[in-house]
Design a protein around this motif. Structure first.
Motif, PDB file in Angstrom:
ATOM      1  N   GLY A  41       0.815  -1.225   0.000  1.00  0.00           N
ATOM      2  CA  GLY A  41       0.000   0.000   0.000  1.00  0.00           C
ATOM      3  C   GLY A  41       0.841   1.264   0.000  1.00  0.00           C
ATOM      4  N   PRO A  42       0.187   2.420  -0.070  1.00  0.00           N
ATOM      5  CA  PRO A  42       0.888   3.708  -0.067  1.00  0.00           C
ATOM      6  C   PRO A  42       1.678   3.936   1.209  1.00  0.00           C
ATOM      7  N   GLU A  43       1.277   3.285   2.338  1.00  0.00           N
ATOM      8  CA  GLU A  43       2.027   3.500   3.584  1.00  0.00           C
ATOM      9  C   GLU A  43       3.439   2.918   3.445  1.00  0.00           C
ATOM     10  N   THR A  44       3.579   1.862   2.635  1.00  0.00           N
ATOM     11  CA  THR A  44       4.914   1.305   2.427  1.00  0.00           C
ATOM     12  C   THR A  44       5.774   2.286   1.633  1.00  0.00           C
ATOM     13  N   ALA A  45       5.179   2.873   0.611  1.00  0.00           N
ATOM     14  CA  ALA A  45       5.909   3.875  -0.177  1.00  0.00           C
ATOM     15  C   ALA A  45       6.360   5.014   0.732  1.00  0.00           C
ATOM     16  N   ALA A  46       5.490   5.402   1.665  1.00  0.00           N
ATOM     17  CA  ALA A  46       5.839   6.488   2.588  1.00  0.00           C
ATOM     18  C   ALA A  46       7.016   6.079   3.475  1.00  0.00           C
ATOM     19  N   ARG A  47       7.021   4.828   3.944  1.00  0.00           N
ATOM     20  CA  ARG A  47       8.144   4.357   4.778  1.00  0.00           C
ATOM     21  C   ARG A  47       9.449   4.359   3.988  1.00  0.00           C
ATOM     22  N   MET A  48       9.349   4.011   2.703  1.00  0.00           N
ATOM     23  CA  MET A  48      10.562   4.005   1.881  1.00  0.00           C
ATOM     24  C   MET A  48      11.113   5.427   1.730  1.00  0.00           C
ATOM     25  N   LEU A  49      10.228   6.378   1.519  1.00  0.00           N
ATOM     26  CA  LEU A  49      10.668   7.766   1.372  1.00  0.00           C
ATOM     27  C   LEU A  49      11.337   8.246   2.656  1.00  0.00           C
ATOM     28  N   GLU A  50      10.743   7.858   3.781  1.00  0.00           N
ATOM     29  CA  GLU A  50      11.286   8.249   5.070  1.00  0.00           C
ATOM     30  C   GLU A  50      12.682   7.655   5.271  1.00  0.00           C
ATOM     31  N   ALA A  51      12.826   6.382   4.898  1.00  0.00           N
ATOM     32  CA  ALA A  51      14.136   5.729   5.031  1.00  0.00           C
ATOM     33  C   ALA A  51      15.149   6.424   4.133  1.00  0.00           C
ATOM     34  N   ALA A  52      14.716   6.767   2.927  1.00  0.00           N
ATOM     35  CA  ALA A  52      15.632   7.413   1.979  1.00  0.00           C
ATOM     36  C   ALA A  52      16.129   8.738   2.538  1.00  0.00           C
ATOM     37  N   GLU A  53      15.224   9.462   3.188  1.00  0.00           N
ATOM     38  CA  GLU A  53      15.591  10.744   3.774  1.00  0.00           C
ATOM     39  C   GLU A  53      16.729  10.560   4.771  1.00  0.00           C
ATOM     40  N   GLY A  54      16.626   9.451   5.532  1.00  0.00           N
ATOM     41  CA  GLY A  54      17.668   9.169   6.518  1.00  0.00           C
ATOM     42  C   GLY A  54      18.993   8.777   5.887  1.00  0.00           C
ATOM     43  N   VAL A  55      18.974   7.854   4.942  1.00  0.00           N
ATOM     44  CA  VAL A  55      20.257   7.307   4.464  1.00  0.00           C
ATOM     45  C   VAL A  55      20.875   8.079   3.310  1.00  0.00           C
ATOM     46  N   ALA A  56      20.047   8.777   2.529  1.00  0.00           N
ATOM     47  CA  ALA A  56      20.579   9.385   1.304  1.00  0.00           C
ATOM     48  C   ALA A  56      21.594  10.493   1.597  1.00  0.00           C
ATOM     49  N   ARG A  57      21.606  10.981   2.840  1.00  0.00           N
ATOM     50  CA  ARG A  57      22.597  12.004   3.176  1.00  0.00           C
ATOM     51  C   ARG A  57      23.997  11.422   3.211  1.00  0.00           C
ATOM     52  N   ALA A  58      24.094  10.170   3.681  1.00  0.00           N
ATOM     53  CA  ALA A  58      25.421   9.580   3.850  1.00  0.00           C
ATOM     54  C   ALA A  58      25.789   8.578   2.752  1.00  0.00           C
ATOM     55  N   ARG A  59      24.800   7.955   2.112  1.00  0.00           N
ATOM     56  CA  ARG A  59      25.103   6.881   1.160  1.00  0.00           C
ATOM     57  C   ARG A  59      24.442   7.177  -0.176  1.00  0.00           C
ATOM     58  N   ARG A  60      24.997   6.588  -1.236  1.00  0.00           N
ATOM     59  CA  ARG A  60      24.350   6.696  -2.548  1.00  0.00           C
ATOM     60  C   ARG A  60      23.211   5.692  -2.600  1.00  0.00           C
ATOM     61  N   VAL A  61      22.007   6.185  -2.836  1.00  0.00           N
ATOM     62  CA  VAL A  61      20.822   5.335  -2.751  1.00  0.00           C
ATOM     63  C   VAL A  61      20.149   5.202  -4.111  1.00  0.00           C
ATOM     64  N   GLY A  62      19.729   3.990  -4.413  1.00  0.00           N
ATOM     65  CA  GLY A  62      18.929   3.729  -5.605  1.00  0.00           C
ATOM     66  C   GLY A  62      17.567   3.218  -5.188  1.00  0.00           C
ATOM     67  N   VAL A  63      16.581   3.388  -6.056  1.00  0.00           N
ATOM     68  CA  VAL A  63      15.227   2.944  -5.742  1.00  0.00           C
ATOM     69  C   VAL A  63      14.638   2.213  -6.936  1.00  0.00           C
ATOM     70  N   LEU A  64      14.038   1.036  -6.654  1.00  0.00           N
ATOM     71  CA  LEU A  64      13.192   0.390  -7.652  1.00  0.00           C
ATOM     72  C   LEU A  64      11.775   0.864  -7.347  1.00  0.00           C
ATOM     73  N   ALA A  65      11.240   1.717  -8.199  1.00  0.00           N
ATOM     74  CA  ALA A  65       9.969   2.369  -7.869  1.00  0.00           C
ATOM     75  C   ALA A  65       8.884   1.996  -8.869  1.00  0.00           C
ATOM     76  N   PHE A  66       7.658   1.904  -8.373  1.00  0.00           N
ATOM     77  CA  PHE A  66       6.530   1.734  -9.287  1.00  0.00           C
ATOM     78  C   PHE A  66       6.135   3.096  -9.850  1.00  0.00           C
TER      79      PHE A  66
END
Ligand code: TXA
Ligand code: MG
Length: 364
Positions: free
Chosen positions: A250-275
């Motif tokens: 559901g959309p809540e999972t997408a929201a959790r992914m965005l939140e996680a990205a906010e945390g890690v993308a500052r320090a690491r190079r992040v990629g996303v497999l997105a719908f």
């Protein structure tokens, strides 16, 4: 060794090109070719020496058995011993196509093909290039996916060359593989039919013919136990980056992914497999994005998944965030490949291990 690449029309391959590839197979060489699922790395299945070459080129452990490909279901008796009536029925219904049957191994197939087991995995592929090659070779062809061991399976000739250039004789380039995930593996040697690997033939389609079919999504750790339950290796299809797999559709999972990205993308190079539905929200983040198509079309995710893992690796990301489609139809196979690419851990655990912010668990 120089690897020769020959372009062929995926619908009507040039017979002269196919004959050259077939003669390489008959001489005991290695040819990568497109099937409807993924590219296979083929060798003469009746030659123990040729088959040993496959394991060497792929750096595949000899405990992991190979699939034998046939031009026609009528040849089943040449490679399997006394196939049961249900095998013939399934063959009639699903071949040519992305279903592999595990049966008792026939005398013409050397033990090395099956990693010493007395069973053999068999399928009749539907791709016109694979069919033409099998007909021209006039021998059954043993073919695992044409990638280095534990790398994502190849869905194009350039993926094959990325892993195996200089290690094999030839690649038939017939464009992108139309399904994109490997065949469903169905074991018919036990008391009940058992799905060992979900794949291109949806479980629902099997259940319609085999109401008693069992599916145990059990994944074993990498070493040792392969022979007990081959095809269940957990570390498989791995990108170089660590894959964080989020549960839920559901959309809540997408929201959790965005939140996680906010945390890690500052320090690491992040990629996303997105719908597709999420592409816009992701475009505001400093992440590398690879689209899997609409969330309710798992066929598109299947076709794009392995290419996406390779492409994000190419862009140099350290972490890939992903979630699966609903586990129906081809969605089950896509989920399985993502789970293995994540080495069997869900995002919450991986994030905790990486010292990131704790994310509340979510049950499906
Ligand atoms: O779609 C496909 O199946 C592709 C194309 C090239 O046909 N091939 C493919 O092969 O995916 P490979 O080697 O990557 O995967 C074969 C799977 C493995 O999981 C292996 O363990 C399982 O089939 N397998 C092969 N022989 C078996 C046997 N005798 N018993 C149980 N599992 C077997
Ligand atoms: Mg494979």
């Amino acid at each position: 060794m120089r690897t020769e690449t020959i372009q062929v029309d995926p619908e009507r391959p040039d017979p002269a090109a196919v004959e050259r590839a077939a003669s390489v197979i008959r001489r005991g060489g290695l040819v990568a070719f497109p099937t409807e699922t993924v590219y296979g790395l083929g060798a003469d299945a009746t030659s123990a020496r040729a088959v040993a070459g496959i394991f060497e080129a792929k750096q595949r452990p000899s405990s992991d058995p190979l699939i034998v490909h046939l031009a026609q279901a009528a040849q089943l008796g040449e490679v399997a011993q006394a196939p049961p009536p249900i095998a013939m029925e399934l063959a009639g219904r699903f071949w040519p196509g992305p279903l592999t049957l595990v049966l008792c191994r026939g005398a013409s197939i050397p033990a090395v093909v099956s990693a010493g087991l007395d069973t053999v995995a068999v399928r009749v592929p539907a791709h016109p290039v694979a069919k033409a090659l099998l007909e021209a070779a006039r021998v059954p062809i043993a073919a695992p996916s044409a990638n280095l061991f534990a790398r994502p399976s190849p869905t194009t000739a350039s993926h094959v060359l990325e892993d195996l250039d200089g290690r094999i004789d030839m690649v038939l380039d017939g464009g992108a593989a139309p399904i994109g995930v490997e065949s469903t593996v169905l074991d018919l040697t036990g008391p009940l039919p058992l799905v060992l690997r979900p794949g291109g033939t949806p479980l629902e389609a099997l259940e319609a013919v085999l109401p008693q079919v069992a599916f145990r999504p059990k994944h074993l750790p990498l070493s040792g136990e392969a022979a007990a339950s081959p095809g269940m290796l957990l570390k498989h299809y791995s990108p170089k980056a660590a894959l964080w797999l989020f549960r839920g559709t559901g959309p809540e999972t997408a929201a959790r992914m965005l939140e996680a990205a906010e945390g890690v993308a500052r320090a690491r190079r992040v990629g996303v497999l997105a719908f597709d539905e999420e592409l816009e929200s992701w475009s505001r983040f400093p992440v590398e994005i690879y689209g899997l198509g609409p969330v309710d079309q798992p066929e598109q995710a299947a076709r794009r998944l392995f290419a996406g893992l390779r492409e994000l690796d190419r862009r140099g990301v350290e972490i890939i965030l992903a979630r699966g489609p609903a586990r129906q139809g081809l969605g089950e196979a896509v989920w399985d490949r993502l789970f293995r690419a994540a080495e069997g851990r869900l995002a919450d655990e991986q994030e905790a291990a990486a010292g990131g912010p704790e994310i509340p668990g979510e049950l499906e």
